[in-house]
Design a protein around this motif. Structure first.
Motif, mmCIF file in Angstrom:
data_model
loop_
_atom_site.group_PDB
_atom_site.id
_atom_site.type_symbol
_atom_site.label_atom_id
_atom_site.label_comp_id
_atom_site.label_asym_id
_atom_site.label_seq_id
_atom_site.Cartn_x
_atom_site.Cartn_y
_atom_site.Cartn_z
ATOM 1 N N TYR A 284 -58.951 -98.183 -46.929
ATOM 2 C CA TYR A 284 -58.236 -98.044 -45.660
ATOM 3 C C TYR A 284 -57.303 -99.241 -45.530
ATOM 4 C CZ TYR A 284 -57.314 -97.800 -40.648
ATOM 5 O OH TYR A 284 -56.702 -97.729 -39.427
ATOM 6 N N ILE A 285 -56.092 -98.971 -45.109
ATOM 7 C CA ILE A 285 -55.163 -100.079 -44.896
ATOM 8 C C ILE A 285 -54.922 -100.239 -43.401
ATOM 9 C CG2 ILE A 285 -52.766 -100.824 -45.193
ATOM 10 C CD1 ILE A 285 -52.993 -100.194 -48.067
ATOM 11 N N SER A 286 -55.133 -101.461 -42.968
ATOM 12 C CA SER A 286 -54.948 -101.789 -41.563
ATOM 13 C C SER A 286 -53.770 -102.753 -41.485
ATOM 14 C CB SER A 286 -56.240 -102.446 -41.062
ATOM 15 O OG SER A 286 -56.080 -102.928 -39.752
ATOM 16 N N ILE A 287 -52.781 -102.397 -40.686
ATOM 17 C CA ILE A 287 -51.600 -103.263 -40.561
ATOM 18 C C ILE A 287 -51.810 -104.189 -39.366
ATOM 19 C CG2 ILE A 287 -49.095 -103.309 -40.178
ATOM 20 C CD1 ILE A 287 -49.866 -102.175 -42.922
ATOM 21 N N ARG A 288 -51.673 -105.483 -39.602
ATOM 22 C CA ARG A 288 -51.970 -106.469 -38.573
ATOM 23 C C ARG A 288 -50.710 -107.181 -38.084
ATOM 24 N NH1 ARG A 288 -57.554 -107.298 -38.475
ATOM 25 N NH2 ARG A 288 -58.474 -105.351 -39.201
ATOM 26 N N ASP A 289 -50.787 -107.547 -36.817
ATOM 27 C CA ASP A 289 -49.710 -108.303 -36.183
ATOM 28 C C ASP A 289 -49.557 -109.657 -36.895
ATOM 29 O OD1 ASP A 289 -48.101 -109.815 -34.499
ATOM 30 O OD2 ASP A 289 -48.921 -108.899 -32.683
ATOM 31 N N VAL A 290 -48.338 -109.981 -37.303
ATOM 32 C CA VAL A 290 -48.099 -111.243 -38.025
ATOM 33 C C VAL A 290 -48.525 -112.440 -37.167
ATOM 34 C CG1 VAL A 290 -46.324 -112.687 -39.107
ATOM 35 C CG2 VAL A 290 -46.206 -110.216 -39.342
ATOM 36 N N GLU A 291 -48.320 -112.341 -35.860
ATOM 37 C CA GLU A 291 -48.629 -113.467 -34.964
ATOM 38 C C GLU A 291 -50.134 -113.584 -34.705
ATOM 39 O OE1 GLU A 291 -46.349 -115.595 -33.976
ATOM 40 O OE2 GLU A 291 -44.798 -114.425 -34.989
ATOM 41 N N ASN A 292 -50.824 -112.458 -34.684
ATOM 42 C CA ASN A 292 -52.266 -112.467 -34.419
ATOM 43 C C ASN A 292 -52.903 -111.377 -35.268
ATOM 44 O OD1 ASN A 292 -54.860 -112.398 -33.515
ATOM 45 N ND2 ASN A 292 -54.363 -111.822 -31.396
ATOM 46 N N THR A 293 -53.458 -111.786 -36.389
ATOM 47 C CA THR A 293 -53.926 -110.799 -37.368
ATOM 48 C C THR A 293 -55.215 -110.090 -36.930
ATOM 49 O OG1 THR A 293 -54.966 -112.562 -38.633
ATOM 50 C CG2 THR A 293 -52.776 -111.845 -39.366
ATOM 51 N N ASP A 294 -55.755 -110.430 -35.756
ATOM 52 C CA ASP A 294 -56.882 -109.666 -35.218
ATOM 53 C C ASP A 294 -56.409 -108.339 -34.628
ATOM 54 O OD1 ASP A 294 -58.654 -111.629 -35.897
ATOM 55 O OD2 ASP A 294 -58.648 -112.587 -33.917
ATOM 56 N N VAL A 295 -55.110 -108.265 -34.388
ATOM 57 C CA VAL A 295 -54.568 -107.078 -33.725
ATOM 58 C C VAL A 295 -54.038 -106.082 -34.758
ATOM 59 C CG1 VAL A 295 -52.752 -106.243 -32.158
ATOM 60 C CG2 VAL A 295 -53.966 -108.398 -31.659
ATOM 61 N N GLU A 296 -54.527 -104.845 -34.672
ATOM 62 C CA GLU A 296 -54.043 -103.797 -35.585
ATOM 63 C C GLU A 296 -52.822 -103.113 -34.976
ATOM 64 O OE1 GLU A 296 -56.392 -100.019 -36.283
ATOM 65 O OE2 GLU A 296 -56.320 -100.751 -38.351
#
Ligand SMILES: [Zn+2]
Lengths: 383, 132
Positions: A284-296
């Motif tokens: 599974y690929i989850s794309i994360r916010d560059v500024e906050n990688t906890d956010v998908e």
């Protein structure tokens, strides 16, 4: 579908209805997550700190809760803490050396190797339907570089073919030798070209300069894996690449297939004829916010690529990469379901780190290596 | 024979003398520019004997274990003793190596010898001997 069933029946696994795909990938991730959280003290501490356990993973939307390991941890000297399996179970150490010189080492245990070999083989069959012919491998052989992930992945493809030639030896590439080999196979076998984009590019440049336009066979494939950005910073454009392949090798664009993966993950996303890279349903690929990688981020949004892979039993392969891209959940005209992934670029500040870059750098700079101040007592060892 | 000797498993899992000394008397670095195996040793030497030693290493499990066993064997040894080590000695320290792991014996021997040479000549490897 269960993980084992998906590996065994790729045609069904890649075409599950959306809701079934969601259930299958979630169950596979939950199972892998539970194993690592239970048997890996280092990872368990991360899970406890995040307050998440396997019981919290119910739906696809919960996968974002699974703690990720930053990919640079695989370069650390104390990378043994990442291991869920003991070293006695480790079968393959696959590595990649990027432009920084420090190798990233992924240690795969016996169970993972069995699963990954099955998965890669299965995907080649599913996407290429190849079972005969000859492969011109524009890369070193596994004998020369046994630990290089890209070459290892290509070598599985070799097993489906009747003949092969590895054209890079001692980090040297001779396009004339490549043409000679293609010539030898003409009339007797379907000829495929396999290698990192920059080496296929070198062959194309040679053909262009020499004004040679080949017409390979109706079923010929060009299969690429590895970076599209050279260590020099220059990018290879995909459209131009496809056009030159059509012009100089006579292979249409729908038979030019790129793949995406990274050595720390077991996921290999293979392109279909529509040039979409399909993420297998055991990943599974989850794309994360560059500024906050906890956010998908939602499908279609560009961010940091996190690769989650259920095949790995050696270490938790829930990895936050240094790659930037996006996923697409819309149906692909090829009929396959699930996610497709597009790689855009490396994160700012990240070194170029892949096998292709490392091969290219050494092909180009053997003289530079020789000129390096390595006193006799410190001559590089073999390995 | 198992894939990794019990000694390699032990030193990979519980590395001894990991890290880097502040202000060491000598520093030695060996690296393979292609595969990336690297070992750096820092040591304090008193009256020709290694009094304190640390390692930093990157690479395969066998090379990490090599760095650890080399520091353990070097600690308390004279520079003359270390200079007499050959590849077989390092392989014996590791409890044997599989064919695809043998390159680390040379890596261990070379970095140990380099420590001795660097101390004798008063030179330091402050930068990795790798073309980045
Ligand atoms: Zn498709």
């Amino acid at each position: 579908m269960e993980l084992a069933a998906m590996l065994g029946c790729p045609d069904v696994a890649f075409r599950q209805p959306e809701s079934e795909w969601e259930a299958s990938v979630t169950a596979a991730m939950r199972g892998a997550f539970a194993e690592h959280a239970e048997h890996n003290a280092f990872y368990r501490a991360q899970c406890e700190a995040a307050g998440v356990g396997a019981e919290d993973i119910d739906t696809l939307a919960d996968l974002v809760k699974i703690p990720l390991l930053p990919v640079r941890m695989f370069k650390q000297p104390d990378a043994h803490v990442l291991m869920t399996a003991p070293l006695t179970e480790v079968e393959l150490e696959i590595r990649s050396t990027g432009t920084g010189g420090v190798p990233s080492v992924a240690r795969r245990d016996v169970k993972t190797v069995s699963r990954v070999m099955t998965a890669i083989f299965t995907q080649y069959r599913e996407f290429f339907q190849v079972g005969k012919g000859a492969g011109l491998f524009l890369c070193p052989s596994t004998a020369e570089t046994p630990e290089m992930g890209m070459v290892k992945a290509f070598n599985v493809l070799n097993g489906l073919l009747d003949d092969h030639a590895y054209i890079v030896r001692d980090y040297a590439f001779d396009p004339e030798e490549a043409l000679g080999q293609l010539d030898k196979w003409e009339e007797s076998m379907t000829r495929h070209i396999i290698g990192p984009p920059f080496l296929v590019g070198r062959l194309l440049r040679y053909l262009e300069l020499e004004d040679i336009a080949l017409k390979l066979d109706p079923e010929s494939l060009v299969v690429t894996l590895g970076g599209w950005k050279r260590y020099t910073g220059e990018s290879i454009g995909r459209e131009e690449f496809n056009a030159k392949i059509e012009k100089y090798l006579g292979i249409p664009a729908d038979r030019v297939r790129d793949m995406y993966g990274m050595i720390e993950s077991n996921m290999l996303a293979v392109e279909c004829e529509h040039h979409r890279k399909h993420v297998p349903p055991w990943s599974y690929i989850s794309i994360r916010d560059v500024e906050n990688t906890d956010v998908e981020l939602a499908p279609g949004k560009t961010g940091v690529i996190a690769l989650m892979d259920a095949l790995s039993t050696g270490y938790p392969a829930f990895i936050l990469s240094e790659d930037v891209g996006e996923v697409d959940h819309t149906p692909c005209p090829c009929g396959r379901t699930g996610q497709t992934v597009s790689f855009r670029r490396r994160l700012q500040g990240a070194e170029l780190g892949c096998c292709a870059v490392s091969i290219e750098k050494f092909i180009d700079s053997q003289e530079i290596v020789a000129e390096c101040e390595i006193p006799a007592a410190a001559a590089p060892v073999e390995g | 024979m198992p894939r990794y000797s019990p000694t390699v498993v032990d030193h990979f899992t519980n590395p001894r003398n990991a890290g880097e000394l502040d202000d060491p008397d000598v520093r030695a670095f060996i690296g393979n520019p292609v595969c990336g195996d690297q070992i750096m040793l820092t040591a304090r030497v008193t009256d020709g004997t290694v009094a304190e030693i640390r390692f930093r290493a990157h690479g395969c499990a066998a090379s990490l274990a090599t760095a650890s066993v080399v520091t353990e064997a070097a600690l308390g040894a004279t520079l003359g003793e270390i200079e007499a080590w050959d590849d077989e000695r390092v392989e014996a320290l590791l409890g044997g190596l599989a064919p695809d792991q043998r390159h680390v014996a040379a890596l261990g021997r070379q970095v140990a010898h380099r420590l001795v040479t660097n101390h004798r000549e008063g030179v330091d490897d402050d930068a990795p001997l790798i073309c980045a």
